[in-house]
Structures are given as structure tokens and as C-alpha cells.
Design an enzyme around this catalytic site. Sequence first.
Site, mmCIF file in Angstrom:
data_model
loop_
_atom_site.group_PDB
_atom_site.id
_atom_site.type_symbol
_atom_site.label_atom_id
_atom_site.label_comp_id
_atom_site.label_asym_id
_atom_site.label_seq_id
_atom_site.Cartn_x
_atom_site.Cartn_y
_atom_site.Cartn_z
ATOM 1 N N LYS A 225 0.657 -1.137 -0.050
ATOM 2 C CA LYS A 225 0.014 -0.093 -0.011
ATOM 3 C C LYS A 225 0.908 1.207 -0.089
ATOM 4 O O LYS A 225 1.819 1.471 0.671
ATOM 5 C CB LYS A 225 -0.949 -0.090 1.147
ATOM 6 C CG LYS A 225 -1.775 -1.234 1.266
ATOM 7 C CD LYS A 225 -2.596 -1.204 2.600
ATOM 8 C CE LYS A 225 -1.637 -1.673 3.577
ATOM 9 N NZ LYS A 225 -2.531 -1.752 5.151
ATOM 10 N N THR B 285 -6.971 9.753 9.481
ATOM 11 C CA THR B 285 -6.751 8.156 8.868
ATOM 12 C C THR B 285 -6.472 7.320 10.029
ATOM 13 O O THR B 285 -6.087 6.282 9.516
ATOM 14 C CB THR B 285 -5.720 8.445 7.805
ATOM 15 O OG1 THR B 285 -4.190 9.033 8.759
ATOM 16 C CG2 THR B 285 -5.862 9.406 6.943
ATOM 17 N N GLY C 243 -6.872 4.060 11.664
ATOM 18 C CA GLY C 243 -7.406 2.830 11.341
ATOM 19 C C GLY C 243 -7.667 2.319 9.829
ATOM 20 O O GLY C 243 -8.477 1.367 9.615
ATOM 21 N N THR C 244 -6.806 2.967 8.945
ATOM 22 C CA THR C 244 -7.235 2.985 7.633
ATOM 23 C C THR C 244 -6.732 1.418 7.122
ATOM 24 O O THR C 244 -7.321 0.854 6.302
ATOM 25 C CB THR C 244 -6.446 4.037 6.419
ATOM 26 O OG1 THR C 244 -4.955 4.147 7.227
ATOM 27 C CG2 THR C 244 -7.325 5.377 6.860
ATOM 28 N N GLY C 245 -5.657 1.128 7.645
ATOM 29 C CA GLY C 245 -5.139 -0.296 7.286
ATOM 30 C C GLY C 245 -6.005 -1.346 7.629
ATOM 31 O O GLY C 245 -6.146 -2.333 7.000
ATOM 32 N N CYS C 246 -6.481 -1.135 8.844
ATOM 33 C CA CYS C 246 -7.478 -2.322 9.471
ATOM 34 C C CYS C 246 -8.817 -2.180 8.578
ATOM 35 O O CYS C 246 -9.346 -3.418 8.394
ATOM 36 C CB CYS C 246 -7.768 -1.951 10.868
ATOM 37 S SG CYS C 246 -6.276 -1.690 12.077
#
Length: 269
Positions: free
Chosen positions: A173, A204, A206-209
Site C-alpha cells: 500500500k 486516517t 485505522g485505515t489499514g485495518c
Amino acid sequence: MKKVLTIAGSDCSGGAGIQADLKTFSAHGVFGMSVIVSVVAENTSRVIDIQDVRPDMIEKQIDAVFEDIDVDAVKIGMLSQPDCMEAVAGKLKQYAPANIVLDPVMYAKNGCPLMNPDAIDTLIEKVIPFADLLTPNIPEAEKIAGMSIHNVEDMKKSAEAIYRMGCKNVLVKGGHASGSALDILFDGERFYTFDAERIDTKNTHGTGCTYSAAIASNLALGCSLQEAVQRAKEYITTAIRHSLSIGKGNGPTHHFYELYKNGLMKGSE
């Protein structure tokens, strides 16, 4: 109804971890279940403390789900310690679930480490080989691949290096890069790109989760991997575009923007 399990840490402030995953599952119309591996006292500004759940209790939570319920996809997030990783890996081997999406969470949004640095070797050796898809951001890809990433070609090289560790697909990512938010998927033969505008917001958390949980949801719903990633990319971009100014630090994304916009009854139709 499709059923998706998240194995991750708990974020009491609600923007990341188990809480973000369950919200994302609900937004996609799948039934969410959870195995908590760590309790994280965090908010939008800082991580106060972490208490890990005993490995045997992690195993028992996984047993409780799989002995009773068919699981259509598994999303794995924060795994902080080697013994935790070994417990999860043992159960993945035992139950062999389909559609395993592994988000190798290493740091909180504020930079606080969420994975013991000494655990990276265990992650590589024990857990990564079970992943149908690994979703590292650039700092995580650098740690796992053991290289620096400065451009798109470096992202591709890191994806190739990580693929050789045994996972079936790698999505590197580009949220930490400059320019547009470009992600690169490698399936062992070809590269696929997923691009979106970079949205100017600090919110942003928690975007990866959320992104990885959305991919798992779409895989459970029967999408191909490329389609699952594309749909998840659109979902997380919308969630970031309408992110919430909650808290004093990095606020959360808006997991239910479409529901809030259209209303429950209209959305259900």
C-alpha cells in the site's frame, strides 16, 4: 449471510483494530466475529498501554468460532508477540480457512510500536505462509523485505521479495508515499495497480485495518481477488474522504458513510 472472522487487537477508541473490522464487516453486509489477541488502551493521540491475551485463550476463542460456525474469510491484524503468532498459526493450520487476509500491523498511527520487533522473524516463518493476501504499508514492507522503498519500482521489488516468503499474493500500500495513493498487487506473475486521489486529512486512524477488513469481506462475498481489492479501495477512499474529526489527534474514517447518507431503510432496499 457470509461470515468473516477478525483476529486482531482491540482499540477502545473505536477507530482501528477489532472495532474497525467489525464496523467494516457490517458495512459490507457480512456477519462479523472476533478473536481478541491484545487489549490496547489507545485513543486518537496516543497508545497508553497494551495487555496481551494469553496464547491458550487466543486458541480457545478460535476454537469457539470454528467448532460452531462456517467461516468464509479471516482477517488477521495486530499480532504483538511470537507466542501469539504461533498460537494463531497453529489454529490456521488446524482449520485451514479460506480467504486469509493478513495485515501485518507494526505501528499505531502515532508511531507507537504494536509488534515486538523481535517477532518479525516469527511472523515471516510462522504466519505469512498461511496468507492468501498480505497487505503491508510501505514501512511494514520495508521491515519484512529488509529493504528501503523510495519509488514504485521499489514497491514492486519488495512485493516480489515478500511473495517468496510463502504468501499467495502481496498488496503493498502506498499511503505513506507521495503523490496519489497507489497500491500494487503482486500475484507471483503479474502486477496490478489500484490508484486513488490522496485526500488531504489527518483523520486516517485505522485505515489499514479497515482496508484489509473490506478486502476480506469482498472475498467472502465471492469476489475475485482483484475485484475485492478494487471494491475495498473504493470503500476506504470514501471512508477517508468523509473521515470524522473525533478526538484531539488522528480521527477515524467513516465506516458507515453510505448508510448515514442514504438511511437504513433506503440502504436495505
